[in-house]
Design a protein around this motif. Structure first.
Motif, PDB file in Angstrom:
ATOM      1  N   ALA A  22       0.844  -1.229  -0.029  1.00  0.00           N
ATOM      2  CA  ALA A  22      -0.087   0.053   0.128  1.00  0.00           C
ATOM      3  C   ALA A  22       0.834   1.219  -0.019  1.00  0.00           C
ATOM      4  O   ALA A  22       0.681   2.286  -0.597  1.00  0.00           O
ATOM      5  N   PHE A  23       1.829   1.110   0.702  1.00  0.00           N
ATOM      6  CA  PHE A  23       2.896   2.157   0.857  1.00  0.00           C
ATOM      7  C   PHE A  23       3.340   2.907  -0.524  1.00  0.00           C
ATOM      8  O   PHE A  23       3.272   3.813  -0.939  1.00  0.00           O
ATOM      9  N   TYR A  24       3.918   1.501  -1.016  1.00  0.00           N
ATOM     10  CA  TYR A  24       4.622   1.642  -2.333  1.00  0.00           C
ATOM     11  C   TYR A  24       3.627   2.284  -3.605  1.00  0.00           C
ATOM     12  O   TYR A  24       3.911   3.368  -4.293  1.00  0.00           O
ATOM     13  N   ASN A  25       2.488   1.835  -3.576  1.00  0.00           N
ATOM     14  CA  ASN A  25       1.421   2.341  -4.312  1.00  0.00           C
ATOM     15  C   ASN A  25       1.095   3.856  -3.972  1.00  0.00           C
ATOM     16  O   ASN A  25       0.993   4.671  -5.005  1.00  0.00           O
ATOM     17  N   THR A  52       0.612   5.071   6.654  1.00  0.00           N
ATOM     18  CA  THR A  52       0.649   3.460   6.518  1.00  0.00           C
ATOM     19  C   THR A  52       1.868   2.916   7.375  1.00  0.00           C
ATOM     20  O   THR A  52       2.107   1.902   7.786  1.00  0.00           O
ATOM     21  N   LEU A  53       2.879   4.156   7.832  1.00  0.00           N
ATOM     22  CA  LEU A  53       4.168   3.651   8.374  1.00  0.00           C
ATOM     23  C   LEU A  53       3.880   4.096   9.746  1.00  0.00           C
ATOM     24  O   LEU A  53       4.921   3.469  10.594  1.00  0.00           O
ATOM     25  N   LYS A  54       2.908   4.398  10.283  1.00  0.00           N
ATOM     26  CA  LYS A  54       2.564   4.911  11.617  1.00  0.00           C
ATOM     27  C   LYS A  54       2.934   3.889  12.750  1.00  0.00           C
ATOM     28  O   LYS A  54       3.663   4.127  13.754  1.00  0.00           O
ATOM     29  N   ASN A  55       2.333   2.512  12.754  1.00  0.00           N
ATOM     30  CA  ASN A  55       2.804   1.417  13.805  1.00  0.00           C
ATOM     31  C   ASN A  55       3.886   0.552  13.310  1.00  0.00           C
ATOM     32  O   ASN A  55       3.991  -0.485  13.807  1.00  0.00           O
ATOM     33  N   HIS A  63      11.534   3.504   4.196  1.00  0.00           N
ATOM     34  CA  HIS A  63      10.411   4.180   3.602  1.00  0.00           C
ATOM     35  C   HIS A  63      10.006   5.711   4.108  1.00  0.00           C
ATOM     36  O   HIS A  63       9.672   6.436   3.422  1.00  0.00           O
ATOM     37  N   ARG A  64      10.189   5.731   5.357  1.00  0.00           N
ATOM     38  CA  ARG A  64      10.347   6.860   6.048  1.00  0.00           C
ATOM     39  C   ARG A  64      10.899   8.163   5.486  1.00  0.00           C
ATOM     40  O   ARG A  64      10.493   9.253   5.103  1.00  0.00           O
ATOM     41  N   GLY A  65      12.420   7.651   5.112  1.00  0.00           N
ATOM     42  CA  GLY A  65      13.169   8.646   4.518  1.00  0.00           C
ATOM     43  C   GLY A  65      12.624   8.894   3.231  1.00  0.00           C
ATOM     44  O   GLY A  65      12.792  10.171   2.822  1.00  0.00           O
ATOM     45  N   ALA A  66      12.238   8.022   2.349  1.00  0.00           N
ATOM     46  CA  ALA A  66      11.650   8.321   0.994  1.00  0.00           C
ATOM     47  C   ALA A  66      10.593   9.313   1.199  1.00  0.00           C
ATOM     48  O   ALA A  66      10.659   9.940   0.270  1.00  0.00           O
ATOM     49  N   ILE A  67       9.617   8.857   1.941  1.00  0.00           N
ATOM     50  CA  ILE A  67       8.099   9.688   1.612  1.00  0.00           C
ATOM     51  C   ILE A  67       8.436  11.271   2.423  1.00  0.00           C
ATOM     52  O   ILE A  67       7.974  12.044   1.821  1.00  0.00           O
TER      53      ILE A  67
END
Length: 177
Positions: A22-25, A52-55, A63-67
């Protein structure tokens, strides 16, 4: 059309509860909206991706770095340089935490390009120093990437501003190869 397919994939990822997919999409939909210059939609999908990364645990720090980088670049496009800086600094922290050289290079480039646009009194020499660090990391990780080409072009621009035409030409020529 790509947004349509990513949206379909997102629905499936959400149905089967695959947060990473879901994150990637969401991330790629946000990126496509940047390409279409629809910053409002880009923010919408970026913040959904962040949610989507919250928990999620530390394994999702990449992913956090990317977003955060994506959000920072979007704020930069809106010319909200202060919010861009906040998000780009977060991105850089995550990439440094996981020692991702390409991510560090990318966020460093984005952060100091933003700093150059944010602060008209910023030291060109300091910005050159940071962009050279990014360039060195790009050379070791992805020398032919679009990111490195952008970095080389920015170095040419900075040296041009300093009046060092030989170095400016050198970096401009490197970006062409």
């Amino acid at each position: 059309e790509a947004i349509h397919y990513f949206t379909e994939s997102l629905k499936i990822a959400e149905e089967i509860k695959l947060n990473e997919l879901a994150f990637y999409n969401l991330y790629y939909i946000s990126d496509l909206y940047i390409e279409e210059k629809n910053l409002e939609k880009s923010f919408e999908y970026s913040f959904k991706a962040l949610a989507t990364l919250k928990n999620q645990d530390d394994r999702f720090d990449y992913h956090r770095g990317a977003i955060y980088d994506q959000i920072g670049k979007t704020y930069n496009l809106q010319k909200d340089y202060a919010k861009a800086k906040q998000n780009l600094e977060k991105s850089l922290l995550y990439y440094k935490k996981i020692i991702d050289d390409f991510g560090i290079a990318n966020s460093t480039y984005d952060l100091y390009k933003n700093e150059y646009e944010l602060n008209s009194k910023a030291s060109v020499d300091e910005i050159i120093s940071k962009i050279l660090e990014a360039n060195s990391l790009f050379i070791s990780t992805a020398p032919e990437s679009r990111n490195n080409i952008n970095c080389l072009n920015f170095l040419a621009e900075l040296y041009l501003k300093k009046g060092d035409f030989i170095k400016a030409l050198n970096y401009a020529n490197q970006s062409k190869t």
